[in-house]
Design a protein around this motif. Structure first.
Motif, PDB file in Angstrom:
ATOM      1  N   LEU A   3       0.825  -1.207   0.000  1.00  0.00           N
ATOM      2  CA  LEU A   3       0.000   0.000   0.000  1.00  0.00           C
ATOM      3  C   LEU A   3       0.859   1.258   0.000  1.00  0.00           C
ATOM      4  N   VAL A   4       1.917   1.245   0.804  1.00  0.00           N
ATOM      5  CA  VAL A   4       2.802   2.408   0.878  1.00  0.00           C
ATOM      6  C   VAL A   4       3.447   2.674  -0.478  1.00  0.00           C
ATOM      7  N   VAL A   5       3.989   1.607  -1.085  1.00  0.00           N
ATOM      8  CA  VAL A   5       4.640   1.755  -2.387  1.00  0.00           C
ATOM      9  C   VAL A   5       3.628   2.191  -3.446  1.00  0.00           C
ATOM     10  N   ALA A   6       2.404   1.653  -3.368  1.00  0.00           N
ATOM     11  CA  ALA A   6       1.371   2.005  -4.347  1.00  0.00           C
ATOM     12  C   ALA A   6       1.017   3.483  -4.264  1.00  0.00           C
ATOM     13  N   VAL A   7       0.832   4.007  -3.050  1.00  0.00           N
ATOM     14  CA  VAL A   7       0.492   5.418  -2.887  1.00  0.00           C
ATOM     15  C   VAL A   7       1.625   6.301  -3.399  1.00  0.00           C
ATOM     16  N   ILE A   8       2.864   5.933  -3.049  1.00  0.00           N
ATOM     17  CA  ILE A   8       4.010   6.709  -3.538  1.00  0.00           C
ATOM     18  C   ILE A   8       4.062   6.682  -5.064  1.00  0.00           C
ATOM     19  N   GLY A   9       3.808   5.508  -5.658  1.00  0.00           N
ATOM     20  CA  GLY A   9       3.820   5.397  -7.116  1.00  0.00           C
ATOM     21  C   GLY A   9       2.735   6.230  -7.765  1.00  0.00           C
TER      22      GLY A   9
ATOM     23  N   ALA B 194       5.835  -3.881 -12.021  1.00  0.00           N
ATOM     24  CA  ALA B 194       5.861  -4.305 -10.614  1.00  0.00           C
ATOM     25  C   ALA B 194       5.522  -5.779 -10.453  1.00  0.00           C
ATOM     26  N   SER B 195       4.652  -6.311 -11.337  1.00  0.00           N
ATOM     27  CA  SER B 195       4.267  -7.717 -11.217  1.00  0.00           C
ATOM     28  C   SER B 195       5.422  -8.665 -11.509  1.00  0.00           C
TER      29      SER B 195
ATOM     30  N   LEU C  67      -6.347   8.451  -5.491  1.00  0.00           N
ATOM     31  CA  LEU C  67      -5.863   7.157  -4.992  1.00  0.00           C
ATOM     32  C   LEU C  67      -6.645   5.991  -5.579  1.00  0.00           C
ATOM     33  N   LEU C  68      -7.977   6.115  -5.657  1.00  0.00           N
ATOM     34  CA  LEU C  68      -8.775   5.004  -6.176  1.00  0.00           C
ATOM     35  C   LEU C  68      -8.542   4.793  -7.671  1.00  0.00           C
ATOM     36  N   GLU C  69      -8.526   5.891  -8.439  1.00  0.00           N
ATOM     37  CA  GLU C  69      -8.262   5.755  -9.871  1.00  0.00           C
ATOM     38  C   GLU C  69      -6.871   5.168 -10.101  1.00  0.00           C
ATOM     39  N   GLY C  70      -5.900   5.667  -9.363  1.00  0.00           N
ATOM     40  CA  GLY C  70      -4.554   5.135  -9.504  1.00  0.00           C
ATOM     41  C   GLY C  70      -4.481   3.668  -9.138  1.00  0.00           C
ATOM     42  N   ALA C  71      -5.168   3.277  -8.066  1.00  0.00           N
ATOM     43  CA  ALA C  71      -5.164   1.874  -7.645  1.00  0.00           C
ATOM     44  C   ALA C  71      -5.790   0.980  -8.701  1.00  0.00           C
ATOM     45  N   VAL C  72      -6.857   1.456  -9.332  1.00  0.00           N
ATOM     46  CA  VAL C  72      -7.533   0.655 -10.363  1.00  0.00           C
ATOM     47  C   VAL C  72      -6.575   0.315 -11.496  1.00  0.00           C
ATOM     48  N   PHE C  73      -5.836   1.290 -11.982  1.00  0.00           N
ATOM     49  CA  PHE C  73      -4.938   1.039 -13.113  1.00  0.00           C
ATOM     50  C   PHE C  73      -3.683   0.285 -12.688  1.00  0.00           C
TER      51      PHE C  73
END
Length: 568
Positions: free
Chosen positions: A7-13, A39-40, A269-275
């Motif tokens: 989660l931390v890395v995702a938010v920073i990204g 990342a995968s 955050l939500l839009e970024g998380a989706v992609f």
């Protein structure tokens, strides 16, 4: 705690991409999908076994609700015919044509093929938001976003019916009835939830608590609609439309400002998380296809063919739609004559009475609205160039992938079908989204900034200033306790309002507004520096300093909002 580092890395990204995207000239969703794919493949990257319901029921409702809140309800109404056609007719046509294609190529049943066609048919609200930043007309953005907010209902009803048809016979009337039921029930629930949302929040004076209520509103609309077998996403959209239209009437300015700021963070955050998740799932989807004896190459080829077919169907539908919109705008003179006849009839009618007055007011409002609609259609035409953008901007996104993962486990070639859906979603984002800025520039339908001279904006601001002068000059104007206002105060306010009205009526209102904003911000900056020096010297109490800083912050927010550029 296993997912905390992720989660931390995702938010920073997400934040880093949001900052980097404008500098490199690439849309943030495209970079996030690529980042997720990279990342995968990082050694030690954890498996994310996210259920598709998390996106369909946990992420999409707030995103669609937020988009609907900011949707111009007046523009949505004006183009509802076009939006409705794109959301229903085009989805059905695309799903059936793609279903026949998939059934023939993959040797699967027609019902299963239509199920996959329904999965890849709807455009994605988050993906089409790319067009908002390209400077195209606000009308084109409204049509694209309105379509993507509503077409999920059509696609999901078709998907459910097609899945049911793989086991039992389903009639056309059953599908039609299911769709009408899903939309009507969802609309009723959305209107009720949106109205309650406004009234509950109007009774909450704390901006933080007020905004917290808005966070649960989309789910309050979504959950009962889904429980009743209707479209929860449409319910969330309708609740957002009702909220957006009624917010200026029911909510205080500080509540709306706090809501906009907090929802901006949620959207980011939500839009970024989706992609990110969409790109991150690629490796797992490929592995699943190989486990079932398949290969990724057929999925790539079929996915690209499906993208080409969806674009062809969309172009064939949009072409007559654009012609109809142009014909509609071309009939403006005839419509204006009809409204002029209505106006003359009302003026000649000397009848009196409450009923006559109500009827006269009703037709006066209707005539005013009709003339304004005509001016809007004429001033913001959707021609062949805009139609081209409308076709090319119809991208798929995470909804397609999430819907594909809801296919039953016993669906023939399920892993391959899901991988095809991924290729369609990711491919349309990368191909169409990556080239959309070039298409917009080549067609010349974008703008680099606000117009230097905006007569409509100046006319509105002048009308507002004149309304202020009329109120100040009203002899019945008194304070809440019934006592009159100070004449010195009234004279000062009137002078300011008259001067503003004269400024807005000038030949170059945009230049004057820009100068006014620049001067206001310079004055506020000097005042803030003086306040900070006073705080360093300790010559005033902390409470006094905080109150003065809040006033300066409010003045700056007000000034920047007044100087904000228009969408067009």
């Amino acid at each position: 705690m296993e997912y905390a580092p992720v989660l931390v890395v995702a938010v920073i990204g997400i934040v880093a991409v949001a900052r980097l995207a404008p500098k490199v000239g690439v849309a943030a969703p495209l970079l996030l999908v690529l980042l997720g794919v990279v990342a995968s493949f990082v050694p030690g990257a954890p498996d994310l076994n996210l259920p598709p319901e998390l996106i369909l029921a946990g992420i999409l409702p707030p995103l669609l609700y937020s988009s609907a809140v900011s949707m111009p309800g007046m523009d949505f109404r004006r183009d509802f015919g076009a939006i409705g056609g794109l959301s229903v007719v085009l989805v059905v046509l695309s799903a059936v044509i793609l279903g026949v294609f998939f059934a023939r190529v993959l040797d699967i049943g027609l019902a299963t093929g239509i199920a996959l066609g329904a999965v890849v048919s709807p455009t994605d609200a988050v993906a089409t938001s790319i067009t908002r930043k390209l400077g195209v007309s606000s009308r084109l953005v409204t049509v694209l976003e309105g379509e993507s907010m509503l077409n999920d209902a059509s696609a999901l009803v078709l998907l459910r019916s097609a899945i049911a048809a793989t086991a039992v016979t389903v009639s056309l009337w059953h599908v039609l009835g299911s769709f009408v039921y899903a939309v009507v029930v969802a609309t009723v629930i959305g209107v009720v939830v949106g109205s309650l949302n406004l009234r509950v929040r109007a009774a909450i004076p704390e901006p933080a608590a007020n905004t917290a209520v808005s966070f649960v509103a989309p789910f309050v609309a979504f959950l009962p609609a889904e429980h009743l077998g209707a479209s929860g996403l449409v319910a969330a959209v309708v609740a957002g439309l009702v909220t957006g239209q009624g917010a200026p009437r029911f909510l205080r300015p500080q509540d709306r400002i706090a809501e906009e700021a907090n929802w901006g963070t949620v959207e980011l955050l939500l839009e970024g998380a989706v992609f990110l998740v969409m790109g991150y799932e690629l490796q797992e989807l490929v592995a699943q296809a190989r486990e079932h004896g398949g290969s990724a190459l057929p999925a790539v080829g079929l996915g690209l063919a499906a993208i080409a077919l969806t674009l062809a169907v969309r172009a064939l539908y949009v072409s007559p739609l654009v012609w109809w919109l142009a014909k509609r705008a071309g009939a403006s003179d005839r419509m204006k004559e009809r409204y002029a006849q209505v106006t003359e009839t009302l003026a000649a009618d000397e009848s009196q009475g409450p009923r006559i007055e109500r009827r006269r007011r009703h037709w006066t409002r209707r005539t005013t609205r009709g003339l304004a609609d005509i001016d809007y259609l004429v001033s913001s035409p959707l021609g062949a160039k805009e139609g081209t953008v409308l076709v090319w901007a119809g991208m798929r996104g995470a909804v397609t992938l999430a819907a594909a993962q809801t296919l039953p486990q016993d669906t023939p070639q399920r892993s391959l079908l899901i991988l095809i859906a991924f290729v369609v979603a990711a491919g349309s984002l990368l191909v169409q989204g990556g080239t959309l800025p070039w298409v917009v520039r080549a067609l010349g339908v974008g703008s680099s900034g606000p117009p230097e001279n905006d007569p409509e904006r100046a006319q509105l601001l002048q009308a507002l200033s004149q309304a202020a002068v009329a109120l100040i000059d009203d002899p019945a104007l008194v304070r809440r306790d019934g006592t009159p206002y100070s004449q010195r105060l009234l004279d000062g306010m009137r002078t300011v309002s008259v001067r503003r009205a004269a400024d807005f009526a000038a030949e170059e209102p945009r230049v004057i507004t820009d100068q006014m904003l620049e001067l206001q911000l310079a004055v506020i900056k000097a005042q803030r520096e003086a306040l900070l020096r006073a705080r360093s010297d300790g010559t005033f109490g902390s409470g006094t300093l905080s109150a003065a800083l809040a006033i300066l912050d409010a003045d700056q927010i007000s000034a920047e909002l007044k100087g904000a550029p228009t969408d067009d």
